[in-house]
Design a protein around this motif. Structure first.
Motif, PDB file in Angstrom:
ATOM      1  N   PRO A  30       0.841  -1.191   0.000  1.00  0.00           N
ATOM      2  CA  PRO A  30       0.000   0.000   0.000  1.00  0.00           C
ATOM      3  C   PRO A  30       0.880   1.246   0.000  1.00  0.00           C
ATOM      4  O   PRO A  30       2.012   1.204   0.490  1.00  0.00           O
ATOM      5  CB  PRO A  30      -0.794  -0.109   1.297  1.00  0.00           C
ATOM      6  CG  PRO A  30      -0.241  -1.235   2.058  1.00  0.00           C
ATOM      7  CD  PRO A  30       0.729  -1.972   1.208  1.00  0.00           C
ATOM      8  N   PRO A  31       0.379   2.333  -0.535  1.00  0.00           N
ATOM      9  CA  PRO A  31       1.160   3.579  -0.488  1.00  0.00           C
ATOM     10  C   PRO A  31       1.464   3.961   0.958  1.00  0.00           C
ATOM     11  O   PRO A  31       0.730   3.590   1.886  1.00  0.00           O
ATOM     12  CB  PRO A  31       0.233   4.610  -1.141  1.00  0.00           C
ATOM     13  CG  PRO A  31      -0.749   3.826  -1.924  1.00  0.00           C
ATOM     14  CD  PRO A  31      -0.881   2.504  -1.230  1.00  0.00           C
ATOM     15  N   GLU A  32       2.520   4.703   1.146  1.00  0.00           N
ATOM     16  CA  GLU A  32       2.972   5.120   2.477  1.00  0.00           C
ATOM     17  C   GLU A  32       1.833   5.687   3.321  1.00  0.00           C
ATOM     18  O   GLU A  32       1.688   5.356   4.499  1.00  0.00           O
ATOM     19  CB  GLU A  32       4.089   6.160   2.333  1.00  0.00           C
ATOM     20  CG  GLU A  32       4.747   6.555   3.633  1.00  0.00           C
ATOM     21  CD  GLU A  32       5.572   5.427   4.244  1.00  0.00           C
ATOM     22  OE1 GLU A  32       5.574   5.319   5.481  1.00  0.00           O
ATOM     23  OE2 GLU A  32       6.196   4.658   3.497  1.00  0.00           O
ATOM     24  N   LEU A  37      -2.782   1.828   8.352  1.00  0.00           N
ATOM     25  CA  LEU A  37      -4.228   1.782   8.572  1.00  0.00           C
ATOM     26  C   LEU A  37      -4.765   0.386   8.823  1.00  0.00           C
ATOM     27  O   LEU A  37      -5.946   0.222   9.097  1.00  0.00           O
ATOM     28  CB  LEU A  37      -4.962   2.408   7.378  1.00  0.00           C
ATOM     29  CG  LEU A  37      -4.636   3.868   7.113  1.00  0.00           C
ATOM     30  CD1 LEU A  37      -5.461   4.377   5.946  1.00  0.00           C
ATOM     31  CD2 LEU A  37      -4.876   4.722   8.352  1.00  0.00           C
ATOM     32  N   ASP A  38      -3.944  -0.636   8.700  1.00  0.00           N
ATOM     33  CA  ASP A  38      -4.368  -2.014   8.962  1.00  0.00           C
ATOM     34  C   ASP A  38      -5.602  -2.374   8.132  1.00  0.00           C
ATOM     35  O   ASP A  38      -6.628  -2.792   8.663  1.00  0.00           O
ATOM     36  CB  ASP A  38      -4.638  -2.197  10.459  1.00  0.00           C
ATOM     37  CG  ASP A  38      -4.726  -3.661  10.853  1.00  0.00           C
ATOM     38  OD1 ASP A  38      -4.065  -4.497  10.195  1.00  0.00           O
ATOM     39  OD2 ASP A  38      -5.464  -3.972  11.802  1.00  0.00           O
ATOM     40  N   LEU A  39      -5.488  -2.181   6.811  1.00  0.00           N
ATOM     41  CA  LEU A  39      -6.602  -2.440   5.907  1.00  0.00           C
ATOM     42  C   LEU A  39      -6.734  -3.933   5.624  1.00  0.00           C
ATOM     43  O   LEU A  39      -5.759  -4.606   5.336  1.00  0.00           O
ATOM     44  CB  LEU A  39      -6.413  -1.671   4.597  1.00  0.00           C
ATOM     45  CG  LEU A  39      -6.401  -0.149   4.722  1.00  0.00           C
ATOM     46  CD1 LEU A  39      -6.083   0.488   3.384  1.00  0.00           C
ATOM     47  CD2 LEU A  39      -7.715   0.364   5.262  1.00  0.00           C
ATOM     48  N   ALA A  40      -7.964  -4.421   5.703  1.00  0.00           N
ATOM     49  CA  ALA A  40      -8.273  -5.824   5.428  1.00  0.00           C
ATOM     50  C   ALA A  40      -8.922  -5.923   4.049  1.00  0.00           C
ATOM     51  O   ALA A  40      -9.299  -4.909   3.462  1.00  0.00           O
ATOM     52  CB  ALA A  40      -9.222  -6.343   6.498  1.00  0.00           C
ATOM     53  N   PRO A 107      -5.745  10.101  -4.267  1.00  0.00           N
ATOM     54  CA  PRO A 107      -4.571   9.790  -5.114  1.00  0.00           C
ATOM     55  C   PRO A 107      -3.842   8.518  -4.685  1.00  0.00           C
ATOM     56  O   PRO A 107      -3.454   7.709  -5.528  1.00  0.00           O
ATOM     57  CB  PRO A 107      -3.669  11.025  -4.965  1.00  0.00           C
ATOM     58  CG  PRO A 107      -4.600  12.127  -4.565  1.00  0.00           C
ATOM     59  CD  PRO A 107      -5.667  11.475  -3.731  1.00  0.00           C
ATOM     60  N   ALA A 108      -3.673   8.321  -3.384  1.00  0.00           N
ATOM     61  CA  ALA A 108      -2.969   7.126  -2.901  1.00  0.00           C
ATOM     62  C   ALA A 108      -3.777   5.863  -3.206  1.00  0.00           C
ATOM     63  O   ALA A 108      -3.216   4.841  -3.625  1.00  0.00           O
ATOM     64  CB  ALA A 108      -2.710   7.242  -1.397  1.00  0.00           C
ATOM     65  N   LEU A 113      -4.800   0.834  -6.189  1.00  0.00           N
ATOM     66  CA  LEU A 113      -5.784  -0.106  -6.713  1.00  0.00           C
ATOM     67  C   LEU A 113      -5.916  -0.108  -8.231  1.00  0.00           C
ATOM     68  O   LEU A 113      -6.394  -1.090  -8.806  1.00  0.00           O
ATOM     69  CB  LEU A 113      -7.153   0.153  -6.074  1.00  0.00           C
ATOM     70  CG  LEU A 113      -7.212  -0.039  -4.555  1.00  0.00           C
ATOM     71  CD1 LEU A 113      -8.614   0.274  -4.039  1.00  0.00           C
ATOM     72  CD2 LEU A 113      -6.787  -1.435  -4.163  1.00  0.00           C
ATOM     73  N   SER A 114      -5.504   0.954  -8.906  1.00  0.00           N
ATOM     74  CA  SER A 114      -5.696   0.999 -10.359  1.00  0.00           C
ATOM     75  C   SER A 114      -4.881  -0.051 -11.125  1.00  0.00           C
ATOM     76  O   SER A 114      -5.356  -0.532 -12.152  1.00  0.00           O
ATOM     77  CB  SER A 114      -5.449   2.403 -10.907  1.00  0.00           C
ATOM     78  OG  SER A 114      -4.110   2.778 -10.758  1.00  0.00           O
ATOM     79  N   PRO A 115      -3.683  -0.454 -10.688  1.00  0.00           N
ATOM     80  CA  PRO A 115      -3.000  -1.520 -11.432  1.00  0.00           C
ATOM     81  C   PRO A 115      -3.815  -2.814 -11.492  1.00  0.00           C
ATOM     82  O   PRO A 115      -3.811  -3.505 -12.510  1.00  0.00           O
ATOM     83  CB  PRO A 115      -1.686  -1.722 -10.668  1.00  0.00           C
ATOM     84  CG  PRO A 115      -1.433  -0.404 -10.027  1.00  0.00           C
ATOM     85  CD  PRO A 115      -2.790   0.112  -9.652  1.00  0.00           C
TER      86      PRO A 115
END
Length: 149
Positions: A30-32, A37-40, A107-108, A113-115
């Motif tokens: 994930p971006p810096e 944020l501990d995203l699941a 932007p982050a 996610l766009s790739p």
């Protein structure tokens, strides 16, 4: 003996490609701005929907994610407190809240996610609409197999 067109050969090929695919996806950091944020996975699905479909209500998100509105409310509350999402009143119905990605986070999230979206667009481009539907339905059936209790 299986031929390249046989189901056994296809299963063998998928069993080889899926771990490589998942491994590559997991290596995309994930971006810096989002690292702490501990995203699941459930957060990523929600963020992907907002990125692709634009601002949505909690009920719209719940319907598209296939979860209860209370689950979405918890996710939205968590990401709102972290500054990733923002809630605003719906101009047409002030009782409803519209959820969107915050201006600072967009932007982050797009960069991250766009790739994946571009890779799916590339992979699906040679298929016609019916073939794309069959492919997606196949992945959904595969997922359902593991979701059984």
């Amino acid at each position: 003996m299986s031929t390249p067109e046989s189901p056994d050969a296809a299963v063998r090929e998928l069993l080889l490609v899926m771990p490589r695919l998942i491994g590559r996806i997991k290596r995309i950091p994930p971006p810096e701005q989002l690292r702490d944020l501990d995203l699941a996975p459930r957060h990523l699905s929600l963020l992907s929907l907002l990125l692709l479909d634009g601002p949505l209500t909690v009920n719209d998100l719940a319907g598209k994610l296939g979860v209860a509105p209370t689950t979405v409310s918890l996710l939205v509350g968590d990401l709102s407190r972290k500054g990733v999402l923002e809630r605003r009143e719906d101009d047409t119905d002030r009782r409803r809240r519209i959820i969107d990605i915050s201006t600072d986070s967009r932007p982050a999230i797009e960069q991250w996610l766009s790739p994946g979206a571009k890779a799916w667009q590339h992979a699906l481009a040679p298929l016609d609409a019916g073939q794309r539907r069959t492919f997606v339905d196949t992945l959904l059936r595969y997922e359902q197999f593991f979701a059984r209790d």
